[in-house]
Scaffold this motif. Sequence first.
Motif, PDB file in Angstrom:
ATOM      1  N   ALA A 119      -2.790  -6.415   7.238  1.00 56.65           N
ATOM      2  CA  ALA A 119      -2.407  -5.086   7.720  1.00 56.65           C
ATOM      3  C   ALA A 119      -1.391  -4.439   6.788  1.00 56.65           C
ATOM      4  O   ALA A 119      -1.167  -3.242   6.852  1.00 56.65           O
ATOM      5  CB  ALA A 119      -1.839  -5.187   9.128  1.00 56.65           C
ATOM      6  N   LEU A 120      -0.762  -5.256   5.939  1.00 56.39           N
ATOM      7  CA  LEU A 120       0.190  -4.712   4.983  1.00 56.39           C
ATOM      8  C   LEU A 120      -0.423  -4.774   3.592  1.00 56.39           C
ATOM      9  O   LEU A 120      -1.168  -5.698   3.284  1.00 56.39           O
ATOM     10  CB  LEU A 120       1.494  -5.517   4.997  1.00 56.39           C
ATOM     11  N   GLY A 131       7.035   7.182  16.358  1.00 57.85           N
ATOM     12  CA  GLY A 131       6.576   8.043  15.267  1.00 57.85           C
ATOM     13  C   GLY A 131       5.356   7.524  14.539  1.00 57.85           C
ATOM     14  O   GLY A 131       5.049   7.986  13.444  1.00 57.85           O
ATOM     15  N   ALA A 132       4.670   6.534  15.121  1.00 52.36           N
ATOM     16  CA  ALA A 132       3.477   5.988  14.479  1.00 52.36           C
ATOM     17  C   ALA A 132       2.589   5.376  15.544  1.00 52.36           C
ATOM     18  O   ALA A 132       3.056   5.039  16.638  1.00 52.36           O
ATOM     19  CB  ALA A 132       3.856   4.935  13.448  1.00 52.36           C
ATOM     20  N   LYS A 180       9.515  -7.450  -0.155  1.00 54.07           N
ATOM     21  CA  LYS A 180       9.919  -8.365  -1.229  1.00 54.07           C
ATOM     22  C   LYS A 180       8.980  -8.235  -2.420  1.00 54.07           C
ATOM     23  O   LYS A 180       9.367  -8.493  -3.546  1.00 54.07           O
ATOM     24  CB  LYS A 180       9.948  -9.808  -0.724  1.00 54.07           C
ATOM     25  N   ARG A 217      -1.490  -0.542   6.210  1.00 48.98           N
ATOM     26  CA  ARG A 217      -2.754   0.021   5.739  1.00 48.98           C
ATOM     27  C   ARG A 217      -3.170   1.224   6.593  1.00 48.98           C
ATOM     28  O   ARG A 217      -2.925   1.260   7.794  1.00 48.98           O
ATOM     29  CB  ARG A 217      -3.855  -1.036   5.768  1.00 48.98           C
ATOM     30  N   LYS A 227       1.059   7.561  10.808  1.00 55.50           N
ATOM     31  CA  LYS A 227       2.228   8.267  11.359  1.00 55.50           C
ATOM     32  C   LYS A 227       1.733   9.221  12.447  1.00 55.50           C
ATOM     33  O   LYS A 227       0.679   9.844  12.324  1.00 55.50           O
ATOM     34  CB  LYS A 227       2.926   9.052  10.240  1.00 55.50           C
ATOM     35  N   PHE A 265       3.637  -5.607   0.200  1.00 58.10           N
ATOM     36  CA  PHE A 265       4.080  -5.205   1.539  1.00 58.10           C
ATOM     37  C   PHE A 265       4.755  -3.834   1.534  1.00 58.10           C
ATOM     38  O   PHE A 265       5.728  -3.616   2.225  1.00 58.10           O
ATOM     39  CB  PHE A 265       5.050  -6.253   2.108  1.00 58.10           C
ATOM     40  N   ALA A 287       0.621   7.353   5.685  1.00 57.38           N
ATOM     41  CA  ALA A 287       1.000   5.931   5.691  1.00 57.38           C
ATOM     42  C   ALA A 287       2.456   5.729   6.107  1.00 57.38           C
ATOM     43  O   ALA A 287       3.318   6.537   5.782  1.00 57.38           O
ATOM     44  CB  ALA A 287       0.797   5.347   4.292  1.00 57.38           C
ATOM     45  N   CYS A 288       2.694   4.628   6.831  1.00 58.48           N
ATOM     46  CA  CYS A 288       4.053   4.231   7.190  1.00 58.48           C
ATOM     47  C   CYS A 288       4.564   3.312   6.084  1.00 58.48           C
ATOM     48  O   CYS A 288       3.863   2.407   5.647  1.00 58.48           O
ATOM     49  CB  CYS A 288       4.048   3.481   8.514  1.00 58.48           C
ATOM     50  N   ARG A 289       5.799   3.566   5.672  1.00 56.81           N
ATOM     51  CA  ARG A 289       6.371   2.863   4.531  1.00 56.81           C
ATOM     52  C   ARG A 289       7.382   1.816   4.964  1.00 56.81           C
ATOM     53  O   ARG A 289       8.209   2.082   5.834  1.00 56.81           O
ATOM     54  CB  ARG A 289       7.140   3.864   3.713  1.00 56.81           C
ATOM     55  N   ILE A 290       7.362   0.685   4.274  1.00 55.99           N
ATOM     56  CA  ILE A 290       8.324  -0.381   4.560  1.00 55.99           C
ATOM     57  C   ILE A 290       9.503  -0.231   3.606  1.00 55.99           C
ATOM     58  O   ILE A 290       9.301   0.011   2.411  1.00 55.99           O
ATOM     59  CB  ILE A 290       7.635  -1.752   4.413  1.00 55.99           C
ATOM     60  N   SER A 291      10.717  -0.356   4.139  1.00 57.49           N
ATOM     61  CA  SER A 291      11.890  -0.091   3.297  1.00 57.49           C
ATOM     62  C   SER A 291      12.321  -1.306   2.494  1.00 57.49           C
ATOM     63  O   SER A 291      12.958  -1.168   1.469  1.00 57.49           O
ATOM     64  CB  SER A 291      13.054   0.402   4.152  1.00 57.49           C
ATOM     65  N   ASN A 292      12.004  -2.511   2.973  1.00 59.95           N
ATOM     66  CA  ASN A 292      12.532  -3.703   2.290  1.00 59.95           C
ATOM     67  C   ASN A 292      11.450  -4.712   1.931  1.00 59.95           C
ATOM     68  O   ASN A 292      11.548  -5.892   2.266  1.00 59.95           O
ATOM     69  CB  ASN A 292      13.590  -4.374   3.167  1.00 59.95           C
ATOM     70  N   VAL A 300      -2.625   1.753  10.671  1.00 56.00           N
ATOM     71  CA  VAL A 300      -1.431   2.385  11.249  1.00 56.00           C
ATOM     72  C   VAL A 300      -1.228   3.758  10.620  1.00 56.00           C
ATOM     73  O   VAL A 300      -1.283   3.897   9.396  1.00 56.00           O
ATOM     74  CB  VAL A 300      -0.176   1.515  11.007  1.00 56.00           C
TER      75      VAL A 300
END
Lengths: 464, 578
Positions: B406-407, B480-481, B433, B441, B473, B437, B426-431, B471
């Motif tokens: 899913a990521l 919010g998603a 690695k 998707r 927005k 990720f 798209a929803c964004r991940i802030s951290n 996923v």
Amino acid sequence: MADTGLVETLLRRVEKVDGGLDSQDVATSLGVDHQAIVGAVKSLLALGDVISADQRSSKHWELTGEGCEIAEQGSHEARVVSSIPEEGMPQSQLMVEHLEDLVRDKLLLVQKGQASQLEEKEKNELKKRKLLSEVTVKSYWITKGSCFSTTITKQETELTPEMIASGSWKEKKFKPYNFEALGVAPDCGHLHPLMKVRTQFRQIFLEMGFTEMPTNNFIESSFWNFDSLFQPQQHPARDQHDTFFLSDPAQAHEFPQDYLERVRKVHSEGGFGSQGYKYDWKIEEAQKNILRTHTTAVSARMLYKLAQQEKFTPVKYFSIDRVFRNETLDATHLAEFHQIEGVVADYGLTLGDLMGILHQFFNKLGITKLRFKPAYNPYTEPSMEVFSYHEGLKKWVEVGNSGMFRPEMLLPMGLPEGVTVIAWGLSLERPTMIKYGINNIRELVGHKVNLQMVYDSPVCRLDS
Amino acid sequence: MPTVSVKRDLLFHALGRTYTDEEFDELCFEFGLELDEITSEKDIISREQGDTKAEGASDVILYKIDVPANRYDLLCLEGLVRGLQVFKQKMEAPRYRRVSPASSEPQRLVITEETTAVRPHAVAAVLRNITFTQERYDSFIELQEKLHQNVCRKRTLVAIGTHDLDTISGPFTYTAKPPGDIRFKPLNQAKEYTAQELMSLYKTDSHLRHYLHIIEDEAVYPVIYDSNGIVLSMPPIINGDHSKISLNTKNVFIECTATDLTKAKIVLDMMVTMFCEYCEEPFTVEEAEVVYPDGRTCQYPVLYPLTITLHESTEHIAQLLTKMCLRSEVMSDGEQIEVEIPPTRSDVIHACDIMEDAAMAYGFNNIPRTTPRTYTIANQLPLNKLSELLRQDLAAAGFTEALTFALCSQEDIADKLLKNISETRACRISNPKTAEFQVARTTLLSGLLKTVAANRKMPLPLRLFEISDVVLKDESKDVGARNNRRLCAVYYNKSPGFEVIHGLMDRVMQLLEIKPGQGNGYHIQAADDSTFFPGRCAEIFACGKSIGRLGVLHPDVINRFELTMPCSALDIDIEHFL
């Protein structure tokens, strides 16, 4: 089918002899290649018991290329001697009174098939000189079979509609099938093994009367994922190292306000019989959007919803869906996996009830020996790790986690006092990897899956 | 879950008996611990650095024991032994007492206003006339480290400083100063440094560099002085060398500075309760007075037992609790139990915590198993029910199920599909690695194409499908998603096979009882979509709504996924069919 003429000739020969005959001899006497006779034998064998043939091997001596040349033209020595012109004869010639070409004679014997007249020592010497070689010949000892006949009927390969219509199949002989071979693989699609296991777990919950929770929301606020579960804001699970936070949409913007206030209070000041954690609870932490780290976030939403009902009704809930951890990846851990979760809410449920229901659940998975270890979990008290006895490994292995939700989680939601909620969870990947004998999780989940493994995976019966 | 490593023989000596590994494992299980590993220093070194390095290292047997994350009282040998001995009813749970110094005023720690900006809380206590041995000393240092890593959240919440009281003189001042104004000789260094110099010195220190960020960007750094201006510590980074404790130290001054006062009190309680058994008068702790900027004063350590009343009545429960270091008495009304929670059990905050201890003391596995009478009717989630039914029939139609992540990276859902990221919702991940990720998707297609790429050696054609969530927005949702359930399929072969994927779409519609046609039926019409080959893409309409697309993929898409054959795809939103 081998040459019919040859097959019939062979059958007539077999008919004439009493004991049997050797295929090699037949080839020699008919003056045909031995392989042709072998072909005829094989096609006769395929017809059933017309003949029987036992394979045997024999050794004989054959001339090499050089050996043939010597047999024809004489040995090198003899050829040297004979090539010396008569007029200028050096001294050496005088030494040869009469030239006897023994090598050639011996080779000629072998060529005539009379190698047995030579001594072993002589043959080995010629072999060393690379003039002779010992050859192993495979041949068949052919005898009459139980259905021996000199005439052969052609065998049919397959039943045809015409044969059925005319009834001619009754007179026909059919070529036997080779039952050793594999059949043709059906042209079909396949379900993914992890999803097959998921279907079975889903089935088990349904058999036990559990209702499926709506877990189709991967993005969750920290509030529902942590705060509502009485997981303090400084808890390590809420670290950047463990959880995926979102930058867009970064925050959730809607909460049930009075409930949020009760959650703030139980964390920072206590209440509902609790000391609380006594720290400065911040709405900003609760608003942070994350990829849910467990499906218990959904259980919290469902229990809150249940608490808003006019009258409490007991419920049994389950879910199997993806959760996300920003963890170090290895052969058994990925950043996303499926969590299986069961939840029961009713008046007066006990630890004994939790263990009882876990027994029933694991029994359906074929796991009967269970024991429970005290454990710690921020939102359940008591918390128990579930261990099952692994017959193969001869030891107790952890198969899941369980507990009773803390009053600090349930009472702020508005659930009546006296209602207890028992819950348990496990991963879907682990039992699947054990079931299908997969060691590397990447071969099971994700795009690096081995499709052959998917094609070949058997049905999933968890209890056998 | 923290792991505590203790010398086996030392542990057995303290427990007053030996156990086989199996017996000890069993005891741990009952008590909620886990004997994780049996090893030795030599083993550890040879495993991590090779046999040659391990030469000469100690081969004393070590037990590595996993301790529940909330049981700070079991993080050292002293605490483990006390817990197990009481559990086995070999000793009575000690009562910890705070005492005033015999002949003088208590030590004072004065907090100044300046600390408010950076690290506002501090607590302190004294261990008087303590006797260290090498083992006790090691354990004392080790416990500080364990607490720093766990409850102190890597020193962000609390930092502990321990000092030889006889080298310094109170009253002590806890203040904060600009880093240039702080100058002292830090622990195990030969010369003095300013705080600024220290921060750059420790940039390369494998241990300390992890804590620098806590105060690095602050205008003032916290610092504790004695009455002669000697620096005790610069929390949460380092102590001064002057006051360092040794095996010969008799009197220990312990200070904890914090951003969370509750945690500071817990940490101080842990430090003193664990080691006050080595004081001349065991289980006593000498108080220290903390003076706040506003003049208020407070005596520490807290050490007061908490009292919780259980609305249970049996004498048996009271006995069980006593086994868990919780002194309990049935009250005079005979219906309630009063339970005294010692300062070591900061994990107990509710009656339910006590009941868990009672259950543990009784033995979880001795509790009779019962079946709840809760009567309920099961219901499937309609969306999952539909997905399950469709999966079966898609497999029957000759397609094989994939299970993709899913990521994924932004590239996967945008560049590689010839789309602009801004149009993907798209929803964004802030951290993240790694790039794998970056986003959740927004389509199942990239996962399927990556699956094809990883299985290029398989015989053609490849027919794959997946029914799962993407996923997107969505402002109308509280977070919010929202998830969106999609059905995606690809056909990969030497020819594009549009007719195959089209046939699959017809079959799906047939399964959903939707007939071809306009209006309430379904139809497809030519559409432009950058992912697909021009003129080879159609939009699918069902019951008047656009539900997805199908077509032959653009050759650039094929290339970007490192594929070589033509490929056709189908992507529909199945939530329309609920």
